[in-house]
Design a protein around this motif. Structure first.
Motif, PDB file in Angstrom:
ATOM      1  N   LEU A 116     -76.666  16.757  64.731  1.00 47.43           N
ATOM      2  CA  LEU A 116     -76.443  16.030  63.479  1.00 47.43           C
ATOM      3  C   LEU A 116     -75.202  16.591  62.788  1.00 47.43           C
ATOM      4  CD1 LEU A 116     -80.136  16.191  62.160  1.00 47.43           C
ATOM      5  CD2 LEU A 116     -79.077  14.324  63.463  1.00 47.43           C
ATOM      6  N   GLY A 117     -74.238  15.740  62.492  1.00 45.79           N
ATOM      7  CA  GLY A 117     -73.020  16.180  61.802  1.00 45.79           C
ATOM      8  C   GLY A 117     -72.545  15.110  60.836  1.00 45.79           C
ATOM      9  N   MET A 118     -73.494  14.590  60.048  1.00 46.33           N
ATOM     10  CA  MET A 118     -73.171  13.437  59.184  1.00 46.33           C
ATOM     11  C   MET A 118     -72.478  13.816  57.894  1.00 46.33           C
ATOM     12  SD  MET A 118     -76.282  13.071  60.839  1.00 46.33           S
ATOM     13  CE  MET A 118     -77.715  13.000  59.774  1.00 46.33           C
ATOM     14  N   GLY A 119     -72.409  15.113  57.590  1.00 43.75           N
ATOM     15  CA  GLY A 119     -71.703  15.525  56.382  1.00 43.75           C
ATOM     16  C   GLY A 119     -72.494  15.270  55.115  1.00 43.75           C
ATOM     17  N   GLU A 261     -76.191  14.362  53.672  1.00 49.90           N
ATOM     18  CA  GLU A 261     -76.586  12.978  53.949  1.00 49.90           C
ATOM     19  C   GLU A 261     -77.605  12.944  55.095  1.00 49.90           C
ATOM     20  OE1 GLU A 261     -73.189  10.551  53.726  1.00 49.90           O
ATOM     21  OE2 GLU A 261     -74.228   8.741  54.319  1.00 49.90           O
ATOM     22  N   ASN A 262     -78.884  12.986  54.732  1.00 47.19           N
ATOM     23  CA  ASN A 262     -79.918  13.251  55.736  1.00 47.19           C
ATOM     24  C   ASN A 262     -80.905  12.117  55.999  1.00 47.19           C
ATOM     25  OD1 ASN A 262     -79.897  15.930  57.082  1.00 47.19           O
ATOM     26  ND2 ASN A 262     -79.505  16.597  54.993  1.00 47.19           N
ATOM     27  N   GLU A 263     -80.540  10.885  55.687  1.00 44.78           N
ATOM     28  CA  GLU A 263     -81.484   9.782  55.929  1.00 44.78           C
ATOM     29  C   GLU A 263     -81.878   9.726  57.404  1.00 44.78           C
ATOM     30  OE1 GLU A 263     -78.943   9.650  53.905  1.00 44.78           O
ATOM     31  OE2 GLU A 263     -80.000   9.256  52.026  1.00 44.78           O
ATOM     32  N   LEU A 264     -80.892   9.892  58.290  1.00 47.69           N
ATOM     33  CA  LEU A 264     -81.182   9.822  59.729  1.00 47.69           C
ATOM     34  C   LEU A 264     -82.058  10.994  60.171  1.00 47.69           C
ATOM     35  CD1 LEU A 264     -77.661   8.812  61.084  1.00 47.69           C
ATOM     36  CD2 LEU A 264     -79.696   7.366  61.063  1.00 47.69           C
ATOM     37  N   SER A 265     -81.784  12.186  59.588  1.00 52.20           N
ATOM     38  CA  SER A 265     -82.564  13.366  59.955  1.00 52.20           C
ATOM     39  C   SER A 265     -84.029  13.162  59.585  1.00 52.20           C
ATOM     40  CB  SER A 265     -82.033  14.610  59.226  1.00 52.20           C
ATOM     41  OG  SER A 265     -80.646  14.553  59.052  1.00 52.20           O
ATOM     42  N   LEU A 266     -84.267  12.598  58.393  1.00 50.44           N
ATOM     43  CA  LEU A 266     -85.634  12.379  57.925  1.00 50.44           C
ATOM     44  C   LEU A 266     -86.367  11.398  58.834  1.00 50.44           C
ATOM     45  CD1 LEU A 266     -84.947  12.257  54.089  1.00 50.44           C
ATOM     46  CD2 LEU A 266     -86.388  13.936  55.258  1.00 50.44           C
ATOM     47  N   ASP A 273     -85.035  21.663  53.692  1.00 45.28           N
ATOM     48  CA  ASP A 273     -85.074  22.785  52.756  1.00 45.28           C
ATOM     49  C   ASP A 273     -84.775  22.212  51.371  1.00 45.28           C
ATOM     50  OD1 ASP A 273     -83.904  26.143  52.859  1.00 45.28           O
ATOM     51  OD2 ASP A 273     -84.042  24.930  51.046  1.00 45.28           O
ATOM     52  N   ALA A 274     -85.655  22.454  50.417  1.00 45.16           N
ATOM     53  CA  ALA A 274     -85.493  21.859  49.090  1.00 45.16           C
ATOM     54  C   ALA A 274     -84.246  22.382  48.383  1.00 45.16           C
ATOM     55  CB  ALA A 274     -86.729  22.136  48.245  1.00 45.16           C
ATOM     56  N   VAL A 275     -83.819  23.599  48.669  1.00 43.39           N
ATOM     57  CA  VAL A 275     -82.659  24.173  47.979  1.00 43.39           C
ATOM     58  C   VAL A 275     -81.336  23.672  48.570  1.00 43.39           C
ATOM     59  CG1 VAL A 275     -81.474  26.292  47.295  1.00 43.39           C
ATOM     60  CG2 VAL A 275     -83.973  26.222  47.349  1.00 43.39           C
ATOM     61  N   THR A 276     -81.198  23.722  49.893  1.00 43.46           N
ATOM     62  CA  THR A 276     -79.931  23.298  50.505  1.00 43.46           C
ATOM     63  C   THR A 276     -79.816  21.783  50.583  1.00 43.46           C
ATOM     64  OG1 THR A 276     -80.877  23.314  52.734  1.00 43.46           O
ATOM     65  CG2 THR A 276     -79.835  25.355  51.991  1.00 43.46           C
ATOM     66  N   GLY A 277     -80.940  21.084  50.597  1.00 45.36           N
ATOM     67  CA  GLY A 277     -80.915  19.638  50.781  1.00 45.36           C
ATOM     68  C   GLY A 277     -80.674  19.252  52.230  1.00 45.36           C
ATOM     69  N   GLY A 278     -80.670  20.245  53.111  1.00 46.85           N
ATOM     70  CA  GLY A 278     -80.444  19.991  54.535  1.00 46.85           C
ATOM     71  C   GLY A 278     -81.626  20.463  55.358  1.00 46.85           C
ATOM     72  N   ALA A 294     -78.351  20.769  63.895  1.00 53.67           N
ATOM     73  CA  ALA A 294     -77.606  20.308  62.724  1.00 53.67           C
ATOM     74  C   ALA A 294     -76.524  21.320  62.362  1.00 53.67           C
ATOM     75  CB  ALA A 294     -78.548  20.107  61.536  1.00 53.67           C
ATOM     76  N   CYS A 295     -75.400  20.840  61.842  1.00 56.74           N
ATOM     77  CA  CYS A 295     -74.309  21.743  61.457  1.00 56.74           C
ATOM     78  C   CYS A 295     -73.393  21.059  60.444  1.00 56.74           C
ATOM     79  CB  CYS A 295     -73.511  22.164  62.680  1.00 56.74           C
ATOM     80  SG  CYS A 295     -72.936  20.791  63.684  1.00 56.74           S
ATOM     81  N   GLY A 296     -72.656  21.874  59.720  1.00 55.94           N
ATOM     82  CA  GLY A 296     -71.701  21.348  58.735  1.00 55.94           C
ATOM     83  C   GLY A 296     -72.390  20.977  57.427  1.00 55.94           C
ATOM     84  N   ASN A 297     -71.769  20.048  56.694  1.00 52.54           N
ATOM     85  CA  ASN A 297     -72.251  19.724  55.362  1.00 52.54           C
ATOM     86  C   ASN A 297     -73.573  18.957  55.337  1.00 52.54           C
ATOM     87  OD1 ASN A 297     -70.213  21.119  54.147  1.00 52.54           O
ATOM     88  ND2 ASN A 297     -69.065  19.316  53.477  1.00 52.54           N
ATOM     89  N   VAL A 298     -74.016  18.461  56.486  1.00 54.37           N
ATOM     90  CA  VAL A 298     -75.333  17.823  56.513  1.00 54.37           C
ATOM     91  C   VAL A 298     -76.423  18.893  56.398  1.00 54.37           C
ATOM     92  CG1 VAL A 298     -75.850  17.858  59.017  1.00 54.37           C
ATOM     93  CG2 VAL A 298     -76.586  15.928  57.604  1.00 54.37           C
ATOM     94  N   LEU A 299     -76.041  20.114  56.766  1.00 54.59           N
ATOM     95  CA  LEU A 299     -76.978  21.238  56.765  1.00 54.59           C
ATOM     96  C   LEU A 299     -76.986  21.936  55.406  1.00 54.59           C
ATOM     97  CD1 LEU A 299     -78.867  22.965  58.479  1.00 54.59           C
ATOM     98  CD2 LEU A 299     -76.877  24.156  59.386  1.00 54.59           C
ATOM     99  N   HIS A 300     -75.812  22.263  54.906  1.00 53.12           N
ATOM    100  CA  HIS A 300     -75.636  22.791  53.552  1.00 53.12           C
ATOM    101  C   HIS A 300     -74.163  22.613  53.207  1.00 53.12           C
ATOM    102  CE1 HIS A 300     -74.219  27.032  54.888  1.00 53.12           C
ATOM    103  NE2 HIS A 300     -74.315  26.292  55.954  1.00 53.12           N
TER     104      HIS A 300
END
Lengths: 418, 120
Positions: A116-119, A261-266, A273-278, A294-300
């Motif tokens: 996952l690298g959706m940013g 941006e985690n709609e696909l991940s969900l 993680d509630a704090v990072t949003g990733g 997962a990596c990059g801004n989709v992760l944190h």
């Protein structure tokens, strides 16, 4: 429906996806596929035309497009399969990716592993609940950046910028250089959210005032923005009566935070993680769904792209290794954020290997130590929430660990006496 | 004695370096509030001849976008930023362009070239 079989499906062709795809290839994956919704690779770097990228990785200051070009050149000379203008619609738990584009229609991509690298995307006015009308001229700083740097339009002549994140600061300079006027940058915190360098080179250089402990309390104008009311805030961020000030402007840029941006991940069933949003990840950057990394801004949300590339390389090569042998070491230690630490990533590691931790503090402080689960302490002359800290845990250090949890905390430095 | 302040951007400590300056001769008499020698050099440079790398865009024909990002290949004097923007605003290039290609040579006699930041 067209069916494609691939070893590694990389979702997103920005800095994370590019580095992950190259690393997966390097680690021996035969078929690597990048799915990118934009018309070209590079992601958000293509509109970040300012310089300052690559200081850690290349020891030189590149512009965003230059940083991206290095990875794009490598991808283009490899046999990585790139699908542009391709929208991913769904990722399933068993790693089937549904995507579509104008040429192939719907596609079913059966992947051995998924990265996952959706940013991330920007927080908008809706998230801030600023009272007032909804005129044209209120937009996010990144949207304005795209208009100015890629499409060649300046969204207004006189701007106020809410939020002192780096994109907001960069856009203050960009507007000024392109002939628009920036009346103020308004920040609710007592310190700038972006890097000091950007405050100096983007605001001070052009005499743009930075109003700290202040916010926009009203938006004026029916069809087009006419001005904003700004006010100082108290310690609990409530506007202080009597400090209101009207500032005329036809453009309000919002630089008030980014959301992974985690709609696909969900959809894929990945735990967040509630704090990072990733996603929650382990030392391999693997999420709670086996084979999904997962990596990059989709992760944190990162502050420098160099760390995105590094993290993506871990994810890409781990995805490839996992595919070749699912027996790669599983995590046995959980990592927790303690006093003064907002979050630590990855949330779990393998004590039989080595690990690299990424963390952010809760507030700016000088002369502190980072306590790494009682294993060792790291002196820090200055820590800031805007600057991510990396900590390496060697195999030797992890051998000393006699617990299945590590807590990272910030403590005041105790000066030795005598 | 005049005073000038410069926030050093070399490291995250962000020292606010203070210069004391002779009003008539503009000579630097004293440098303080820097926590390392780099801060001193930074403040002197900022006072005497500040430089910046300029990044912007120029128009391109036949590219995937109407603009191509460009930069100066070395820092230019800070006071010339707006003048160089006026030069780059007049530039039109034709695709294909390679990253590093010179778009304007020796812009305003600064010794710096404006170069393309990407392929297009």
């Amino acid at each position: 429906m067209k069916t494609i079989k691939t070893d590694i499906a990389v979702i997103g062709g920005g800095p994370a996806g590019l580095a992950a795809a190259l690393a997966a290839k390097e680690q021996g994956a035969a078929l690597v596929t990048i799915l990118e919704r934009n018309e070209e690779l590079g992601g958000i770097l293509q509109q970040c035309i300012h310089h300052g990228f690559g200081l850690h990785r290349y020891s030189q200051e590149l512009t965003g497009p230059e940083y991206a070009q290095r990875f794009i050149d490598e991808v283009e000379t490899s046999d990585i399969d790139v699908h542009l203008e391709t929208m991913v619609l769904e990722i399933t738990q068993d790693r089937v990716v549904y995507a579509m584009n104008a040429k192939d229609g719907m596609m079913r991509i059966e992947a051995g592993a998924v990265v996952l690298g959706m940013g991330c995307r920007e927080r908008t006015r809706g998230a801030l609940r600023i009272p007032g009308h909804r005129p044209a001229g209120v937009l996010t700083a990144g949207a304005a950046q795209r208009f100015v740097n890629i499409d060649g339009y300046i969204p207004g002549k006189e701007a106020v910028i809410l939020g002192s994140g780096d994109i907001g600061l960069i856009m203050a300079r960009r507007f000024t250089l392109e002939g628009a006027q920036v009346n103020a940058v308004v920040e609710i915190m007592p310190y700038a959210a972006g890097l000091t360098r950007n405050v100096v080179q983007c605001l001070d250089d052009f005499g743009i005032p930075l109003k700290l402990r202040s916010t926009v309390v009203h938006i004026h104008g029916q069809e087009r923005l006419e001005g904003v009311t700004i006010a100082e805030v108290d310690d609990s961020w409530n506007p202080v009566a009597g400090t209101e000030q009207y500032v005329p402007c036809d453009t309000l840029l919002l630089s008030v935070g980014l959301i992974p941006e985690n709609e696909l991940s969900l959809q894929a069933g990945v735990e967040m993680d509630a704090v990072t949003g990733g996603p929650l990840v382990d030392h391999r950057m693997m999420t709670t769904v086996a084979g999904v990394f997962a990596c990059g801004n989709v992760l944190h949300v990162h502050d420098v792209v160099d760390y995105v590339s590094e993290e993506a390389e871990v994810a890409g090569s781990a995805a490839s290794a996992w595919l070749q042998s699912e027996k790669t070491q599983v995590p046995d230690v959980t990592v927790k954020a303690g006093e003064g630490v907002r979050y630590v990533l990855p949330q779990s590691i393998d004590s039989r290997g080595e690990a690299k931790l990424f963390l952010r503090v809760t507030q700016p402080q000088e002369n502190v130590v980072l306590d790494i689960g009682g294993l060792f302490q790291l002196k820090q002359r200055v820590v800031r929430p805007s600057e991510m800290i990396q900590v390496k845990l060697s195999r030797k250090i992890l051998e000393k660990l006699d617990s299945n949890a590590i807590t990272i905390s910030v403590a005041q430095e105790v000066k030795a006496v005598g | 004695m005049d005073k000038a302040f410069y926030v050093c951007t070399i490291c995250p400590l962000s020292c606010e370096v203070q210069l004391e300056i002779e009003p008539d001769t503009k000579e630097i008499r004293k440098i303080s509030h820097n926590r390392c020698p780099k801060g001193k050099d930074y403040a002197i440079k900022e006072f005497t001849s500040p430089e910046r790398t300029l990044t912007t865009t120029v128009a391109i024909e036949g590219g995937i976008h109407p603009l191509i990002p460009v930069r100066t290949d070395r820092p230019i004097p800070k006071p010339l930023m707006h003048d160089i923007m006026r030069v780059s605003a007049q530039v039109r290039v034709k695709s294909p362009i390679k990253m590093g290609d010179i778009v304007v040579e020796n812009v305003l006699d600064t010794g710096a070239n404006i170069i393309a930041s990407r392929n297009m």
